[in-house]
Each structure stands twice: as C-alpha cells, then as structure tokens.
Design an enzyme around this catalytic site. Structure first.
Site, PDB file in Angstrom:
ATOM      1  N   HIS A  67       0.813  -1.219   0.000  1.00 24.47           N
ATOM      2  CA  HIS A  67       0.000   0.000   0.000  1.00 24.47           C
ATOM      3  C   HIS A  67       0.848   1.272   0.000  1.00 24.47           C
ATOM      4  CE1 HIS A  67       0.378  -0.155   4.520  1.00 24.47           C
ATOM      5  NE2 HIS A  67       0.350   1.160   4.364  1.00 24.47           N
ATOM      6  N   ASP A 112      -0.111  -7.583   1.633  1.00 28.10           N
ATOM      7  CA  ASP A 112       0.435  -6.229   1.730  1.00 28.10           C
ATOM      8  C   ASP A 112       1.960  -6.268   1.823  1.00 28.10           C
ATOM      9  OD1 ASP A 112       0.525  -3.505   1.819  1.00 28.10           O
ATOM     10  OD2 ASP A 112      -0.168  -3.322   3.890  1.00 28.10           O
ATOM     11  N   SER A 206       4.306   2.564   8.111  1.00 27.93           N
ATOM     12  CA  SER A 206       3.987   1.494   7.162  1.00 27.93           C
ATOM     13  C   SER A 206       5.194   1.117   6.318  1.00 27.93           C
ATOM     14  CB  SER A 206       2.859   1.940   6.221  1.00 27.93           C
ATOM     15  OG  SER A 206       1.638   2.008   6.901  1.00 27.93           O
TER      16      SER A 206
END
Length: 260
Positions: A67, A112, A206
C-alpha cells in the site's frame, strides 16, 4: 535533488499538523544511529513527500508494504535525520516492483508486501547494511523492535525528523482476532503491540521492519485509529511466509512471481 528535498521537507513540516496518513511509532524514543542501517525511507518523487519505511535485504532489493506504492518513488538508504544528510547516505529510484499475487485465498491485507529493485546497488557503509530474511518463524511473546519516521502522537498529526524505535510483544492469534474479528484464521499477518496501550506503530511507519529476537519478521501493515489503543495491537505482514517468493524474485525468477 538535495535542494528539492530540503524545500519539500520544509513544506511538509509546515503542513504536518494538518495531515493524516498511514503509520508512526508511539511511545518510543529516537533510534540509535547505528541500529537501523537497513531502514529505508520512501518518498513520493514529484512532491518529495515522505510516505513509508522499508527494509534493505541486500544491495539492490528493498521490502516494504504494497500500500506504499506510488507511480513515482524515491528511496533514501542510510538516512537518519530528514534534514541532515550523512556523507554515506544514498538515494535510489525503483527499476522494478513486484507484488504478491499467488493466492486468491488471501485478502488484500494478507498480500500487503512489495519488493523493490533499486536502479543500482548500494554500497555497505557506516550507516548502510542489509538485514537478512528470517531463518525461522517468530514465536508468540517474542520481544520485537519496530522503527520508523511515522507519527509519534495517537492522533497521527505529529511527524518526527528522526526515526523512533520501541519494543513491543508478539500477540497470539486469539487476542489478535478479538481485536480484528474479520481477520481470517489463516491470515499471513502478525499482531504485535502492548495490550495496555500507549505504545504502537502508527501513520507512515507502514512498510518498515518488525524485528523479533534479532530477525526480520514483519512489515508494518495497519492498525487502529487512533494509534496505540488498549487491546488493539497493530498488524504486520509475516515475512517468513513470503521467504520463498522473495528469494525466487530476487534470484531472477520474475516471470512466475510466485514461490516454486
């Protein structure tokens, strides 16, 4: 490039109090300069906006979260302070990007993970060295280290200039599914955090690494909003489950894009 980066970062600093995004370390402290030689900073190239973290696994490959992908990325390796450049800091652009598309049984969050091949290899130096893939799966209860330039406030609106580090614990699947009831029992994710709250990864962390007992076990994925809530550990992509795929891609088996 350096001048553009400085000007862009000054603009980001002014806007950071109005922005909310993806994931940061809550309750941590500034990382020691020597403990994150593998940590990579991902920027959106056009605006030079800081996006995510990543992990250097050899001289030309980086693991991050899917992402975090953008049309144009720029990566800094060997960076500590966003505004103070080390002599051995190196910048690279992606030449190839790979995503895990091997199973329809996995959710988007299970998948992911993204592999980035750099446009040219980096050199090991004082502030740069890769982190190996895990040799064994992680154990519940393990003490893990998470790090990144992500938000340092639960509201996600305060971003640091330097990476922050904090220790958290690997949580068992039962506790994880209580926090996230829609998480499949066979999910290829890890849960880690402090169940009392107050310590967590957060926005713009992230893609960065989760290191458990000295091994690269997780990629920061997603978590609660606000960050660091009690009984809401964050989720991490389980790197060990992707070892074969990563090794296949980095060895040149890019046509299959799946484990053998």
């Amino acid at each position: 490039m350096v001048l553009i980066r400085v000007l862009a970062n000054l603009l980001i600093l002014q806007l950071s109090y109005a922005q909310k995004s993806s994931e940061l370390v809550i309750g941590g402290v500034e990382c020691d300069i020597n403990e994150h030689r593998f940590l990579v900073a991902l920027y959106e190239l056009t605006s030079m906006t800081f996006l995510c973290g990543g992990t250097l696994i050899n001289q030309e490959w980086v693991v991050t979260a899917a992402h975090c992908d953008r049309l144009q990325l720029y990566l800094y390796i060997g960076m500590h302070d966003k505004y103070v450049k080390f002599d051995d800091e190196q910048g690279r652009e992606p030449i190839e990007k790979y995503f895990y598309n091997c199973s329809n049984n996995l959710t988007t969050r299970d998948k992911d993970i993204m592999l980035i091949r750099l446009d040219r290899p980096v050199d090991n130096s004082t502030h740069i060295a890769p982190l190996s893939l895990p040799s064994r799966p992680p154990s519940v209860g393990s003490v893990c280290r998470v790090m990144g330039w992500g938000a340092i406030s639960p509201s996600r609106d305060v971003l640091p200039d330097v990476p922050h580090c904090v220790n958290i614990n690997l949580v068992n699947n039962a506790e994880c599914r209580r926090a996230y009831p829609r998480l499949p029992a066979t999910s290829r994710t890890l849960c880690a955090g402090v169940m009392q709250g107050g310590i967590d990864s957060c926005n713009r962390d992230s893609g960065g690494p989760l290191i458990c007992d000295g091994q690269f076990q997780g990629v920061v994925n997603w978590g609660g909003n606000p960050c660091a809530q009690p009984n809401m550990p964050a989720l991490y992509t389980k790197v060990y489950d992707y070892n074969d795929w990563i090794r296949s891609i980095t060895a040149g088996n890019t046509t299959a894009a799946c484990p053998p």
